[in-house]
Design a protein around this motif. Structure first.
Motif, mmCIF file in Angstrom:
data_model
loop_
_atom_site.group_PDB
_atom_site.id
_atom_site.type_symbol
_atom_site.label_atom_id
_atom_site.label_comp_id
_atom_site.label_asym_id
_atom_site.label_seq_id
_atom_site.Cartn_x
_atom_site.Cartn_y
_atom_site.Cartn_z
ATOM 1 N N LYS A 1 0.876 -1.167 0.000
ATOM 2 C CA LYS A 1 0.000 0.000 0.000
ATOM 3 C C LYS A 1 0.912 1.215 0.000
ATOM 4 O O LYS A 1 1.697 1.420 0.929
ATOM 5 C CB LYS A 1 -0.910 -0.037 1.224
ATOM 6 C CG LYS A 1 -1.888 -1.222 1.168
ATOM 7 C CD LYS A 1 -2.994 -1.105 2.199
ATOM 8 C CE LYS A 1 -2.501 -1.386 3.578
ATOM 9 N NZ LYS A 1 -2.538 -2.803 3.979
ATOM 10 N N ASP B 1 -6.125 -5.500 1.173
ATOM 11 C CA ASP B 1 -5.445 -6.643 1.794
ATOM 12 C C ASP B 1 -6.134 -7.951 1.422
ATOM 13 O O ASP B 1 -5.477 -8.929 1.058
ATOM 14 C CB ASP B 1 -5.430 -6.495 3.321
ATOM 15 C CG ASP B 1 -4.408 -5.454 3.777
ATOM 16 O OD1 ASP B 1 -3.527 -5.097 2.972
ATOM 17 O OD2 ASP B 1 -4.506 -5.009 4.936
ATOM 18 N N ALA B 2 -7.478 -7.961 1.520
ATOM 19 C CA ALA B 2 -8.225 -9.187 1.239
ATOM 20 C C ALA B 2 -8.021 -9.619 -0.208
ATOM 21 O O ALA B 2 -7.940 -10.807 -0.503
ATOM 22 C CB ALA B 2 -9.710 -8.980 1.533
ATOM 23 N N GLY C 1 -8.108 -0.170 3.030
ATOM 24 C CA GLY C 1 -6.985 -1.013 3.438
ATOM 25 C C GLY C 1 -7.409 -2.468 3.560
ATOM 26 O O GLY C 1 -6.707 -3.372 3.081
ATOM 27 N N ALA C 2 -8.582 -2.684 4.171
ATOM 28 C CA ALA C 2 -9.062 -4.059 4.367
ATOM 29 C C ALA C 2 -9.378 -4.718 3.026
ATOM 30 O O ALA C 2 -9.053 -5.890 2.796
ATOM 31 C CB ALA C 2 -10.301 -4.053 5.262
ATOM 32 N N ILE C 3 -10.000 -3.956 2.130
ATOM 33 C CA ILE C 3 -10.363 -4.495 0.820
ATOM 34 C C ILE C 3 -9.110 -4.860 0.025
ATOM 35 O O ILE C 3 -9.017 -5.923 -0.583
ATOM 36 C CB ILE C 3 -11.218 -3.468 0.033
ATOM 37 C CG1 ILE C 3 -12.607 -3.356 0.667
ATOM 38 C CG2 ILE C 3 -11.311 -3.846 -1.432
ATOM 39 C CD1 ILE C 3 -13.404 -2.183 0.156
ATOM 40 N N ASP D 1 -9.571 2.761 6.423
ATOM 41 C CA ASP D 1 -9.567 1.400 6.963
ATOM 42 C C ASP D 1 -10.294 0.441 6.030
ATOM 43 O O ASP D 1 -9.853 -0.691 5.815
ATOM 44 C CB ASP D 1 -10.213 1.377 8.358
ATOM 45 C CG ASP D 1 -9.321 2.052 9.402
ATOM 46 O OD1 ASP D 1 -8.110 2.181 9.147
ATOM 47 O OD2 ASP D 1 -9.845 2.461 10.452
ATOM 48 N N LEU D 2 -11.418 0.910 5.476
ATOM 49 C CA LEU D 2 -12.184 0.090 4.544
ATOM 50 C C LEU D 2 -11.346 -0.253 3.310
ATOM 51 O O LEU D 2 -11.252 -1.417 2.903
ATOM 52 C CB LEU D 2 -13.462 0.832 4.131
ATOM 53 C CG LEU D 2 -14.319 0.173 3.065
ATOM 54 C CD1 LEU D 2 -14.929 -1.119 3.582
ATOM 55 C CD2 LEU D 2 -15.420 1.113 2.590
ATOM 56 N N GLN E 1 -21.068 -4.265 1.874
ATOM 57 C CA GLN E 1 -19.670 -4.224 2.295
ATOM 58 C C GLN E 1 -19.185 -2.799 2.582
ATOM 59 O O GLN E 1 -18.338 -2.587 3.440
ATOM 60 C CB GLN E 1 -18.803 -4.859 1.199
ATOM 61 C CG GLN E 1 -17.412 -5.195 1.662
ATOM 62 C CD GLN E 1 -16.675 -6.017 0.629
ATOM 63 O OE1 GLN E 1 -17.205 -6.372 -0.423
ATOM 64 N NE2 GLN E 1 -15.426 -6.318 0.920
#
Ligand code: ADP
Ligand code: MG
Length: 232
Positions: free
Chosen positions: A28, A178-179, A174-176, A171-172, A117
């Motif tokens: 990132k 990463d997933a 970042g999570a997406i 955060d959203l 989501q």
């Protein structure tokens, strides 16, 4: 798994930017630098909207310098105006799956899941004008997510949002990312945003895009051009 800017030279009118660097996928990355420094120009080049003067862009070893924007492995999201005003939130998201919007039942379900989501369950029928700025960006992010491109590029995406919502969105994203094991390139003017979401930072200043560096290391001891820009 690498993105390579190979002796790339970009022009925008009088402005010129060079980039000769590699980005390892899965990171990132924040793009930091003065206004007018060429951050958007670099993202446009990777997206295929700005033809280089010279040099090449490679993705996973393949030359994509001449590849049509639609065929590139990227999604690019701007600060605003990402949505079609005459389409509903769900339709705007559906475009990420099928540009002709002839969605199957399963694809409709996927759109509903994407709405959920990003925290917009039940709001799919609304048009952009009926949503707040932050909600509109969430719709745009939901569409970006469905496109499932390996590289997500955000050009000052949350500049118009307040700090709390901005952190939620970071955060959203970042999570997406990463997933999906995707790569994020995000332009920001806030060092704290760079620290919040990125592990590496790409500095763009004085006509040059520098190789990505560890964000913490860079911001702990910024070079002069970055200090001047940050006002520290
Ligand atoms: P940043 O995103 O870092 O603020 P940009 O990449 O948008 O910077 O712009 C870099 C330079 O290119 C600026 O000096 C700007 O004036 C110039 N520029 C951007 N777009 C155009 C254009 N369409 N025509 C001419 N010059 C442009
Ligand atoms: Mg810009």
């Amino acid at each position: 798994m690498t993105i390579t800017f190979d002796k790339l030279e970009l022009r925008q009118g009088e402005f010129s930017l060079t980039a000769d660097l590699q980005i390892e996928e899965g990171h990132k990355i924040a793009l930091l630098g003065p206004s007018g420094g060429g951050k958007s120009t670099l993202l446009s080049a990777l997206a295929g909207f700005n033809t280089p003067q010279s040099g090449r862009i490679l993705w996973r070893g393949e030359d994509i310098t001449g590849t049509h924007p639609a065929q590139r492995p990227v999604t690019l999201l701007f600060q605003d105006h990402n949505l079609f005003p005459h389409l509903s939130a769900a339709q705007n998201i559906g475009l990420g799956l099928r540009p002709d919007l002839k969605l199957s039942r399963a694809e409709h379900d996927t759109v509903e899941q994407a709405l959920e989501q990003v925290g917009l369950k039940g709001q799919g029928a609304k048009r952009p004008a009926q949503l707040s700025g932050g909600q509109q960006q969430r719709v745009a992010i939901a569409r970006a997510l469905l496109r499932e491109k390996p590289i997500l590029m955000l050009d000052e995406p949350f500049a118009a949002l307040g700090p709390a919502l901005k952190h939620e969105m970071l955060d959203l994203v970042g999570a997406i990312v990463d997933a999906a094991k995707a790569t994020l390139l995000m332009v920001t003017h806030q060092p704290e945003d760079a620290l919040h979401i990125s592990d590496q930072t790409l500095l763009i200043a004085e006509g040059k895009a520098h190789a990505p560096q560890d964000t913490r290391t860079l911001l702990a001891n910024p070079p002069l051009v970055l200090r001047n820009y940050l006002g520290t």
